[in-house]
Write an enzyme that holds these catalytic residues in place. Structure first.
Site, PDB file in Angstrom:
ATOM      1  N   GLU A   1     -15.053   1.844 -67.166  1.00  0.00           N
ATOM      2  CA  GLU A   1     -15.162   2.616 -68.406  1.00  0.00           C
ATOM      3  C   GLU A   1     -16.444   3.438 -68.396  1.00  0.00           C
ATOM      4  OE1 GLU A   1     -13.197  -1.114 -70.901  1.00  0.00           O
ATOM      5  OE2 GLU A   1     -15.242  -0.496 -71.278  1.00  0.00           O
TER       6      GLU A   1
ATOM      7  N   LYS B   1     -19.886   4.730 -69.690  1.00  0.00           N
ATOM      8  CA  LYS B   1     -20.943   4.067 -70.473  1.00  0.00           C
ATOM      9  C   LYS B   1     -21.556   5.097 -71.410  1.00  0.00           C
ATOM     10  CE  LYS B   1     -25.037   1.169 -70.089  1.00  0.00           C
ATOM     11  NZ  LYS B   1     -25.830   1.950 -71.055  1.00  0.00           N
TER      12      LYS B   1
ATOM     13  N   ASP C   1     -23.779   6.893 -74.266  1.00  0.00           N
ATOM     14  CA  ASP C   1     -25.192   6.827 -74.635  1.00  0.00           C
ATOM     15  C   ASP C   1     -25.301   6.918 -76.152  1.00  0.00           C
ATOM     16  OD1 ASP C   1     -27.868   6.589 -74.259  1.00  0.00           O
ATOM     17  OD2 ASP C   1     -28.213   8.661 -73.679  1.00  0.00           O
TER      18      ASP C   1
ATOM     19  N   TYR D   1     -14.194  -0.426 -77.331  1.00  0.00           N
ATOM     20  CA  TYR D   1     -13.964  -0.851 -75.954  1.00  0.00           C
ATOM     21  C   TYR D   1     -13.841  -2.362 -75.740  1.00  0.00           C
ATOM     22  CZ  TYR D   1     -19.106  -0.855 -76.364  1.00  0.00           C
ATOM     23  OH  TYR D   1     -20.394  -1.027 -76.798  1.00  0.00           O
TER      24      TYR D   1
ATOM     25  N   LYS E   1     -25.808   2.439 -63.548  1.00  0.00           N
ATOM     26  CA  LYS E   1     -26.524   3.537 -64.200  1.00  0.00           C
ATOM     27  C   LYS E   1     -26.693   4.701 -63.224  1.00  0.00           C
ATOM     28  CE  LYS E   1     -28.148   3.043 -67.848  1.00  0.00           C
ATOM     29  NZ  LYS E   1     -29.243   2.263 -68.447  1.00  0.00           N
TER      30      LYS E   1
ATOM     31  N   CYS F   1     -61.710  -7.186 -67.870  1.00  0.00           N
ATOM     32  CA  CYS F   1     -60.802  -6.943 -68.995  1.00  0.00           C
ATOM     33  C   CYS F   1     -61.303  -5.741 -69.805  1.00  0.00           C
ATOM     34  CB  CYS F   1     -60.718  -8.184 -69.878  1.00  0.00           C
ATOM     35  SG  CYS F   1     -59.712  -7.932 -71.366  1.00  0.00           S
TER      36      CYS F   1
ATOM     37  N   CYS G   1     -62.369  -7.301 -73.527  1.00  0.00           N
ATOM     38  CA  CYS G   1     -63.455  -8.261 -73.771  1.00  0.00           C
ATOM     39  C   CYS G   1     -64.455  -8.357 -72.625  1.00  0.00           C
ATOM     40  CB  CYS G   1     -62.877  -9.644 -74.079  1.00  0.00           C
ATOM     41  SG  CYS G   1     -62.051 -10.425 -72.672  1.00  0.00           S
TER      42      CYS G   1
ATOM     43  N   CYS H   1     -56.461 -11.682 -67.850  1.00  0.00           N
ATOM     44  CA  CYS H   1     -57.717 -12.011 -68.506  1.00  0.00           C
ATOM     45  C   CYS H   1     -57.620 -13.469 -68.964  1.00  0.00           C
ATOM     46  CB  CYS H   1     -57.964 -11.095 -69.706  1.00  0.00           C
ATOM     47  SG  CYS H   1     -59.354 -11.639 -70.727  1.00  0.00           S
TER      48      CYS H   1
ATOM     49  N   CYS I   1     -60.136 -12.955 -76.519  1.00  0.00           N
ATOM     50  CA  CYS I   1     -59.760 -11.572 -76.202  1.00  0.00           C
ATOM     51  C   CYS I   1     -58.873 -11.022 -77.324  1.00  0.00           C
ATOM     52  CB  CYS I   1     -59.023 -11.545 -74.863  1.00  0.00           C
ATOM     53  SG  CYS I   1     -58.602  -9.894 -74.288  1.00  0.00           S
TER      54      CYS I   1
END
Length: 671
Positions: free
Chosen positions: A113, A115, A117, A225, A312, A406, A409, A424, A430
């Site tokens: 089928e 697909k 969007d 569907y 896809k 990091c 922090c 981190c 943090c």
């Protein structure tokens, strides 16, 4: 005109006007002028007035829309709306085909089928009438948008008489045709309004409008569907598609029944080229095993069916300039590099940033400052850099070097052996980690606390009201101070506090997931709760005890041990327990009929004439037997029916596990 003639004419007018509405609003290709359309409408109004017994409540002479929804009600799906696994290459599709063959043999068909969007939608019909329309949401529950969906011309509000069940659910996609989208955007530009980026965003935004009379003005369409019923009506998916089409539902005509993977690949290649000739967007092909009993045999993972996959199409790529690299800190402490790009239009949206995933990806790309890069949308959603154009690189360009501290922090980053990401370790100090954990805790999939959102959590943290999850449960002490902030009204504060109080009733698996232990997702949290029952048992579990639990591997076990070795985490859990949160499994009420199957474990496989799998599962559990999810030496019996998967059969024979019929299972209970 006789009553019988009037009834026929009204029916004919309804069909003709409906088609003209569809041509005008949806296809943007009217086949009648306004004068001619008005004459048809006037004739229908006159006949309905003269013969009110034949008037249709969904007639176009009635007011379309007009229902204003203050908020959408959350509705739980009777059948979860799972997402499909994605594949982007022919090889991955061939691998899928091999997995299917290994499980059910070679005798099966596929349905291919397009697909679409658009926006997934679930429709419930009662006695032939549209009773409810619900969005996918998180797959378990979604928003009820029935008044809005009623305005979509292609969706039947009431079915003609036919051989359909009293109650059924049908799934499909709501979308917009490209010409209608272009026409609407031209009108918006003329009116000085911002145009929409793409038809998909438009469809999604329209369905969430609170005034259905506004939705009615916006041209949406749909394709259905998949059919769900309490009792199986058809043997195959293909049969069900033909049936729902005959009931009056819009079913896409380009679907195809394929005998093998070669035909599937030919179908995919055809539509990869021809998709640009369609009046609507598609982004791939959905491939489903046709036979329902074989679908049942293949089963599901936690997130998607094993009998279906989405191929896809290759995403659109564009070239743009890398301006800089910044870094984001997630709730688990993972530090993700992000590419800041010169803005560029890609697949209908303007892209300014793209994920770089981790330090390994920067090395793979050999990324340098100011590089010209190729960007595409992964799964046509998340922008990512695919490659670099070295021909455009400046001779003095410096390589991008992943940072060592990091960004939030300043703590030195750590990288565990075998992992790609840097972390981190300062999870208690943090800020992005602290805020991220609290945002995860209140999320719909976790504690689902109404009245709290990500921005509110951030504000409460910045103002010093909360620093840990447990602080949420002391916010009621600061209600007067919150009012002084100006950002919160009395009503919103009350809603927030009510939502926090209500969250204390959430089950243990939701709380465990909400704690944000690394690698403990929703499914893993459920398995841990089912196995250990209480937080006390989980806290003291050894590595060996953890890995005996279903689906718990070494990585998850080590993460759990590390979490509970931290005194701060144990202290936080004690605070949450004192606030009344649930840390004990809800014991499912089981009507135990006997102990005849105590100590025995079972797997149910195949299709049975007189019982559903769920009925057999209930029989086993009601007699104190245990249901397992995979074949191992711990398994006592397989209850096998027709079309049992060859892979299961082979493994059972290899391990000498007895295979019994449903009848033999019942005989065990009668002894």
């Amino acid at each position: 005109m006789s009553p019988e003639e009037a009834k026929k004419r009204i029916k004919a007018l309804l069909a003709e006007i409906k088609q003209h509405n569809y041509n005008y609003y949806v296809l943007a290709m009217p086949t009648i002028n306004d004068f001619g359309f008005d004459k048809l409408l006037e004739e229908l109004i006159a006949l309905e007035k003269q013969f009110p017994e034949f008037a249709d409540p969904d007639s176009p002479t009635q007011k379309v829309g007009g229902f204003i929804t203050k908020e959408f009600k959350t509705v739980q799906h009777k059948w979860p709306m799972l997402s499909l696994g994605n594949t982007y290459s022919e090889q991955e599709l061939l691998d899928f085909d091999q997995r299917v063959k290994k499980a059910i043999g070679d005798n099966f068909e596929y349905v291919c089928e397009l697909k679409f969007d658009g926006l997934s939608m679930s429709l419930t019909y009662e006695d032939g009438k549209l009773a409810r329309a619900v969005t996918r949401g998180d797959g378990v529950q979604g928003d009820e948008v029935t008044p809005n969906v009623r305005t979509i011309h292609s969706i039947p509000k009431r079915l003609d008489e036919g051989n359909y069940p009293q109650h059924f659910e049908i799934r499909g996609e709501v979308f917009m045709h490209l010409k209608a989208f272009e026409r609407l955007n031209e009108e918006r530009i003329e009116n000085g309004e911002i145009p929409y980026a793409n038809p998909r965003n438009f469809a999604s935004g329209t369905i969430k409008l609170q005034d259905s009379s506004e939705v009615a003005k916006r041209p949406l369409d749909s394709f259905m569907y998949f059919l769900y019923t309490d009792k199986l009506l058809f043997k195959t998916h293909w049969e069900s598609l033909q049936a729902v089409k005959s009931w009056g539902f819009p079913v896409n005509s380009h679907s195809k029944l394929c005998t093998d993977i070669t035909e599937v690949l030919a179908f995919i290649n055809k539509w990869d080229k021809e998709r640009y000739n369609l009046s609507y967007d598609i982004d791939g092909i959905v491939v489903k095993v046709n036979n329902y009993s074989q679908q049942q045999e293949l089963g599901f993972t936690a997130k998607s069916p094993r009998w279906a996959i989405a191929y896809k199409f290759k995403a659109e790529q564009v070239e743009t300039e890398l301006l800089s690299v910044s870094y984001q800190v997630g709730r688990t402490g993972a530090v993700t590099p992000v590419a800041n790009l010169k803005p560029v239009l890609l697949a209908g949206t303007t892209v300014k940033r793209a994920t770089l995933h981790n330090a390994n990806e920067i090395l793979r790309l050999d990324l340098h400052e100011g590089d010209s890069v190729y960007v595409e949308k992964g799964g046509e959603i998340i922008p990512k850099i695919i490659s670099v154009n070295p021909a455009k690189r400046k001779p003095d360009a410096e390589p991008i070097v992943y940072r060592t501290t990091c960004p939030a922090c300043g703590t030195t980053l750590e990288r565990k052996e075998g992992e790609a990401a840097f972390y981190c370790p300062n999870d208690e100090g943090c800020p992005p980690q602290i805020v991220g954990k609290m945002q995860h805790f209140i999320d719909r999939k976790a504690m689902n606390i109404d009245g709290l959102g990500d921005e509110t959590i951030d504000t409460l943290y910045q103002k010093g009201f909360i620093k840990h999850i447990s602080d949420l449960y002391t916010l009621y002490q600061h209600s007067d101070e919150l009012k002084l902030l100006g950002r919160f009204g009395e009503k919103s504060i009350n809603n927030m506090l009510d939502g926090i109080e209500l969250s204390k009733k959430m089950p243990f698996e939701k709380v465990l997931f909400g704690l944000g232990i690394r690698y403990v997702g929703q499914t893993v949290a459920k398995k841990l709760v089912q196995h250990f029952k209480t937080i006390e048992k989980l806290k003291i579990a050894s590595f060996d005890e953890l890995i005996t639990a279903e689906e718990i591997g070494e990585r998850i076990a080590n993460s759990i041990l590390e979490y509970f070795n931290d005194e701060n985490h144990k202290e936080e859990i004690e605070k949450l327990k004192n606030h009344g949160l649930q840390f004990v499994a809800e014991e499912k009420e089981l009507n135990l009929q006997s102990e005849k199957l105590a100590g025995k474990s079972f797997i149910i496989s195949g299709v049975f004439e007189n019982y559903s799998r769920d009925e057999l599962k209930d029989i086993i559990e009601q007699n104190n037997g245990k249901i397992l999810s995979s074949i191992s030496t711990k398994l006592s019996y397989i209850v096998g029916g027709n079309n049992m998967g060859p892979a299961k059969l082979e493994k059972a024979q290899k391990l000498n596990i007895p295979i019994i019929s449903a009848g033999e299972l019942l005989e065990m209970l009668n002894q």
